[in-house]
Write an enzyme that holds these catalytic residues in place. Structure first.
Site: not given
Ligand code: NAD
Length: 405
Positions: A154, A221, A271, A295
């Site tokens: 971002y 991740k 996840d 987000d």
């Protein structure tokens, strides 16, 4: 703009705010439904402050312009005077702003975050009894998400497939670094620094210690993106060790033992966290995440306890903070006195807690809980709640005030 000369500014010294009994707090009304919502929210805030303090404290609200109102009245989407006022008074609250299309400013919200270096996006997610939710036990989810707000994909370093910047970067990546890259690929960069990661995680841990929360989970991740997301996890653990030594313990060190009053620091793959928060929500308390994961995760969690209409949030830096609801301007309901003001009102709860006015925050929460229990709620909740009566934005605020007791 209503300029008030009364009131006293909030100041900041040695890492703490000094809050007078008559703080000046700037507010941005917001576009679309922002007008209705702000009117209702201010009423609830003023009632709670007066009641909690027996009339000895009051907020001196100072309107600052941004968005469509600013463009109409001052010819700029984000006037210089607004930036100066927000910097001077440090803590502010805002309604949603329309993102102007093609106005030369990427996003007003991003501009405000960058100006004050508001590096932590904080979203508490809990269920209020009576709010319709899609899961069987929404009361089991009670988390506070700290999302890094300045880095990651971002950061805005992104080049179109056909741009000369992307062509140049592709050339360097392929010829110098032997990267395998499809021709004509668009390029986005994911910067994540030790400084940015550590200060975010440190803020999450400090919050957990201050509020006596049991754990901080680093969400990443890192199994795939080892040097960015994986580094976020490693820097997070380092921040816990270096800055909070004996006051934290890792899940591995604990090995199922009793942490005492230490905050347990653990990590989970992003996840798996989405599954875990649905299946075993009680195992999670404070979550610290990079920008993109955070987000997605914040909205998913908000939906789990009953939707975005009442989800509060804050963008917080060192000595600066702007509180705002998660939802947007919902333009189709503008000026109909219809929309749910809960998101801004609960963002106000966060603001009063941030300023140390816990008594005011508790009173607003009590009023909000009572209003939901009464089932006299705005359309979004009424249409999903059996036996509910739909009331307007302003009537819902009146109900909150009445339920403060
Ligand atoms: P939105 O949040 O305005 O609306 C999404 C849906 O949720 C709509 O169906 C809306 O009616 C409903 N909704 C939103 N707030 C609600 C409330 N308080 N009570 C009940 N229902 C509510 O999102 P959008 O339509 O994607 O965006 C509209 C505008 O808002 C865009 O210009 C966007 O850029 C802007 N936006 C601003 C912010 C912000 O300022 N923080 C955040 C998101 C979107």
């Amino acid at each position: 703009m209503t300029q008030s000369t009364q009131g006293t500014p909030v100041t900041y010294r040695d890492g703490s705010y000094i809050v007078p009994d008559d703080p000046i707090i700037p507010f941005i009304e917001g576009d679309g439904t922002g007008r209705d919502i702000w009117r209702a929210s201010q009423k609830a805030f003023d009632a709670a402050v007066a009641k909690a303090s027996g009339g000895t404290r009051r907020v001196v609200w100072l309107e600052v312009l941004a968005g469509e109102k600013a463009f109409k009245e001052a010819g700029s989407w984000l006037p210089e005077a607004t930036l100066e006022t927000l910097t001077k008074y440090r803590v502010a609250i805002k309604g949603p702003l329309t993102t102007p299309v093609g106005a030369g400013i990427r996003s007003l919200n991003v501009a405000l975050r960058q100006l004050l270096d508001l590096y932590a996006c904080v979203r508490p997610v809990r269920w209020f009894e009576g709010v319709p939710a899609p899961v069987k036990r929404p009361q089991d989810l009670n988390v506070v998400i700290f999302r890094e707000n300045t880095e990651d994909v971002y950061a805005g370093i992104e080049y179109a497939a056909t741009s000369k910047e992307a062509a140049r970067l592709r050339e360097i990546l392929v010829s110098d670094f032997k990267a395998k890259l499809r021709e004509q690929s668009a390029i986005g960069i994911k910067p994540m620094s030790e400084f940015g990661s550590k200060r975010l995680v440190a803020r999450a841990i400090q919050y957990a210690l201050d509020k006596r929360k049991p754990s901080v989970t680093l969400v990443h991740k890192g199994n795939i993106m080892k040097f960015t997301e994986g580094a976020f996890r490693d820097w997070g653990y380092q921040a816990a060790r270096e800055r909070f030594g004996g006051r934290t313990i890792t899940e591995a060190e604990l090995a199922g033992g009793d942490p005492g009053d230490r905050v347990v620091v653990k990590d989970r793959i992003a996840d798996s966290v989405f599954q875990q928060l649905l299946l075993r929500p009680r195992e999670y308390s404070v979550l610290a995440t990079p920008n993109l994961n955070g987000d997605y995760l914040s909205d998913a969690c908000a939906a789990q306890v009953g939707g975005l209409g009442i989800a509060p949030g804050a963008n917080i830096g060192d000595g600066y903070a702007i509180f705002e609801a998660t939802h947007g301007t919902a333009p189709k309901y503008a000026d109909l006195d219809k929309i749910n003001p809960g998101g801004v009102i609960l963002s106000g709860v966060m603001m009063f807690e941030h300023l140390g006015w816990e008594d005011v925050a508790e009173l607003i929460v009590r009023g909000f809980e009572g209003a939901i229990r009464s089932r006299r709620v705005t359309y979004d909740l009424a249409r999903q709640t059996e036996g509910a009566t739909e009331v307007s934005t302003s009537a819902f605020a009146d109900q909150i005030v009445e339920c403060m007791g």
